[in-house]
Design a protein around this motif. Structure first.
Motif, mmCIF file in Angstrom:
data_model
loop_
_atom_site.group_PDB
_atom_site.id
_atom_site.type_symbol
_atom_site.label_atom_id
_atom_site.label_comp_id
_atom_site.label_asym_id
_atom_site.label_seq_id
_atom_site.Cartn_x
_atom_site.Cartn_y
_atom_site.Cartn_z
ATOM 1 N N GLY A 1 -19.949 -5.791 9.470
ATOM 2 C CA GLY A 1 -18.832 -5.917 8.533
ATOM 3 C C GLY A 1 -19.214 -6.819 7.369
ATOM 4 O O GLY A 1 -20.120 -7.657 7.490
ATOM 5 N N ILE A 2 -18.548 -6.626 6.241
ATOM 6 C CA ILE A 2 -18.820 -7.453 5.051
ATOM 7 C C ILE A 2 -17.494 -7.821 4.379
ATOM 8 O O ILE A 2 -16.585 -6.995 4.288
ATOM 9 N N GLY A 3 -17.409 -9.062 3.926
ATOM 10 C CA GLY A 3 -16.287 -9.490 3.084
ATOM 11 C C GLY A 3 -16.880 -10.166 1.862
ATOM 12 O O GLY A 3 -17.677 -11.102 1.994
ATOM 13 N N ILE A 4 -16.561 -9.671 0.706
ATOM 14 C CA ILE A 4 -17.199 -10.234 -0.495
ATOM 15 C C ILE A 4 -16.201 -10.353 -1.645
ATOM 16 O O ILE A 4 -15.411 -9.434 -1.897
ATOM 17 N N ILE A 5 -16.245 -11.499 -2.300
ATOM 18 C CA ILE A 5 -15.454 -11.724 -3.513
ATOM 19 C C ILE A 5 -16.463 -12.046 -4.612
ATOM 20 O O ILE A 5 -17.275 -12.971 -4.472
ATOM 21 N N SER A 6 -16.448 -11.255 -5.657
ATOM 22 C CA SER A 6 -17.497 -11.350 -6.676
ATOM 23 C C SER A 6 -16.900 -11.066 -8.054
ATOM 24 O O SER A 6 -15.710 -10.775 -8.164
ATOM 25 N N PRO A 7 -17.705 -11.090 -9.106
ATOM 26 C CA PRO A 7 -17.176 -10.728 -10.432
ATOM 27 C C PRO A 7 -16.819 -9.240 -10.555
ATOM 28 O O PRO A 7 -16.398 -8.792 -11.610
ATOM 29 N N GLN A 8 -17.038 -8.479 -9.500
ATOM 30 C CA GLN A 8 -16.636 -7.067 -9.473
ATOM 31 C C GLN A 8 -15.483 -6.883 -8.476
ATOM 32 O O GLN A 8 -15.187 -7.789 -7.708
ATOM 33 N N ASN A 9 -14.875 -5.688 -8.494
ATOM 34 C CA ASN A 9 -13.833 -5.382 -7.503
ATOM 35 C C ASN A 9 -14.519 -4.995 -6.203
ATOM 36 O O ASN A 9 -14.880 -3.844 -6.015
ATOM 37 N N THR A 10 -14.710 -5.966 -5.326
ATOM 38 C CA THR A 10 -15.510 -5.702 -4.130
ATOM 39 C C THR A 10 -14.751 -5.953 -2.822
ATOM 40 O O THR A 10 -15.352 -5.901 -1.754
ATOM 41 N N THR A 11 -13.468 -6.262 -2.918
ATOM 42 C CA THR A 11 -12.761 -6.611 -1.681
ATOM 43 C C THR A 11 -12.381 -5.389 -0.836
ATOM 44 O O THR A 11 -12.100 -5.531 0.341
ATOM 45 N N ASP A 12 -12.377 -4.202 -1.448
ATOM 46 C CA ASP A 12 -12.065 -2.995 -0.696
ATOM 47 C C ASP A 12 -13.375 -2.383 -0.199
ATOM 48 O O ASP A 12 -14.144 -1.819 -0.970
ATOM 49 N N SER A 13 -13.610 -2.499 1.120
ATOM 50 C CA SER A 13 -14.917 -2.084 1.650
ATOM 51 C C SER A 13 -15.132 -0.572 1.616
ATOM 52 O O SER A 13 -16.264 -0.115 1.801
ATOM 53 N N SER A 14 -14.074 0.191 1.365
ATOM 54 C CA SER A 14 -14.263 1.646 1.316
ATOM 55 C C SER A 14 -14.818 2.089 -0.044
ATOM 56 O O SER A 14 -15.236 3.229 -0.215
#
Lengths: 354, 84
Positions: A7-20
């Motif tokens: 699993g991955i959880g990432i908050i970044s300068p992109q929209n990355t919180t939705d793993s799908s």
């Protein structure tokens, strides 16, 4: 034992919180540094606890919860993090209080939260997880050290699953200081045009990511982390080539077996040479880059690992991240190699497979 | 006294970063710790610093804190008493 990303959880300068999703919508930045896209923290943190947390702690706890949710795990066997500079915002707040109040009336919150191990501690408190807990702060090897520790725990069967993360933040004050060095570009540029500016320095970013590692093979895993290597201050491109040869041989692979090489190109003409050398003279495959999406920071390896794992999971390299697009060929993505360095000192290689 | 109560509520909201809370939302006589606003020991330290910084009042004996920080009104009464 093999190590997989579950699993991955990432908050970044992109929209990355939705793993799908995998960079379906790209966020273009034209500011001096790349700040994270902030989620609604109330979805992850109790409002009473939320009020005291600085931005990076909120991002850390939220990313850890996103990761565990993605992996379907409630309590990890260990929590390990890496950070280059720790909680810069809280440290600045505390030091400014010291200066502004002439070393008196020092409020406790910023001081308590300014330590590097705040995130792994806060995540443990939030999860009520009393297992192994550690934080590495080894400059450009901070996340890599945390990842290595997590992989060893899995390989030694000391834990069934491990939560490994990395985090760093950029603040206007800190940026104003590092802007005086040659590591940062003098002017704001359009982030997506990072490689078009043939000047010294890069664009700084920030981010938090957590990875749930497991030894259990499952079709829902993102990818297998086959190996990891760090190289401290290599003296020449030839030395780097020799180290990659050695690394691939150890993993029973040849360079022709690598389907995708992800390069840490950051637009700095003084330090990008090694990436161009590897693309021009060493590998002959598809290439991708990512720092125009994340900015550069000590633990940017987290963004690289997220990117690499998703190319395998989605069997796709988003158009925006393709390097040398004209030579890009569609093919299955089985073996992915990430090559990144931080300021030419800390070089790291990740090898991921299906 | 009313003016002081309002000022303390504003300062408490500010130093404890009580998002979405207005001075009118804080009951002057409700307990600050435990049930009421749900403050904890770190908040207590923040309040001690607030009294020292904003009102020049130093709490010499930590045991007094429990009584002083019971409610917004007890804080105001303590400040008034120290002013005399």
């Amino acid at each position: 034992m093999d190590v997989y990303i579950k699993g991955i959880g990432i908050i970044s300068p992109q929209n990355t919180t939705d793993s799908s999703k995998f960079l379906d919508e790209v966020v273009a930045h034209d500011t001096e540094f790349l700040s994270c896209v902030q989620p609604n923290y109330k979805e992850f943190i109790n409002p009473i606890q939320l009020r005291r947390m600085s931005k990076l702690i909120k991002m850390g706890i939220s990313a850890s919860k996103l990761c565990l949710r993605d992996a379907g795990i409630e309590n990890p066997g260990a929590i390990i993090t890496g950070t280059g500079l720790g909680l810069v915002g809280d440290t600045e707040k505390f030091l400014n209080q010291v200066l502004d109040n002439n070393e008196e009336f020092l409020a406790p919150t910023a001081f308590i939260q300014s330590t590097h191990n705040t995130i792994s501690g806060q995540v443990a408190i939030a999860l009520k997880c009393f297992n192994y807990n550690n934080t590495y702060s080894h400059r450009g090897f901070s996340f890599e050290s945390a990842l290595l520790d997590g992989m060893l725990l899995i390989k030694d069967k000391d834990a069934e699953n491990v939560l490994v993360g990395g985090f760093d933040e950029i603040t206007p004050e800190h940026h104003s200081i590092i802007k005086k060095t040659h590591w940062v570009k003098n002017d704001a540029i359009k982030s997506l045009e990072l490689l078009d500016h043939k000047t010294s320095g890069s664009v700084v970013g920030e981010g938090v990511a957590f990875f749930s590692l497991t030894g259990e093979k499952d079709d829902n895993n993102y990818a297998r982390i086959k190996d990891l290597k760090t190289i401290y201050k290599p003296e020449s491109n030839e030395e780097i080539e020799a180290k990659i040869d050695e690394f691939l041989a150890k993993n029973n692979l040849k360079k022709e077996d690598i389907d995708l090489v992800i390069l840490g190109l950051n637009g700095n003409v003084d330090t990008d040479d090694v990436y161009y050398h590897l693309a021009d003279n060493y590998f002959d495959t598809n290439y991708a880059y990512f720092k125009h999406l994340s900015g550069d920071y000590h633990t940017v390896g987290t963004f690289a690992l997220w990117f690499a794992a998703n190319t395998i999971k989605h069997q796709n390299v988003p158009e925006v991240a393709r390097f040398r697009k004209e030579n890009f060929t569609e093919k299955p993505i089985k073996n992915v190699l990430v090559y990144n360095h931080f300021r030419e000192v800390d070089h790291s290689i990740f090898l991921l497979t299906q | 006294m009313e003016e002081l109560l309002l000022k303390i509520k504003e300062q408490v909201i500010d130093v404890l970063n009580l998002e979405d809370v207005e001075p009118a939302d804080i009951d002057t006589d409700a307990p600050l710790f435990g049930d009421g606003l749900g403050l904890d020991s770190i908040d207590a330290l923040e309040l001690i610093v607030l009294l020292e910084k904003q009102y020049g009042i130093k709490i010499e004996d930590p045991k007094d804190g429990k009584k002083i920080f019971q409610t917004i009104r007890t804080i105001a009464e303590f400040i008034e008493e120290k002013k005399k």
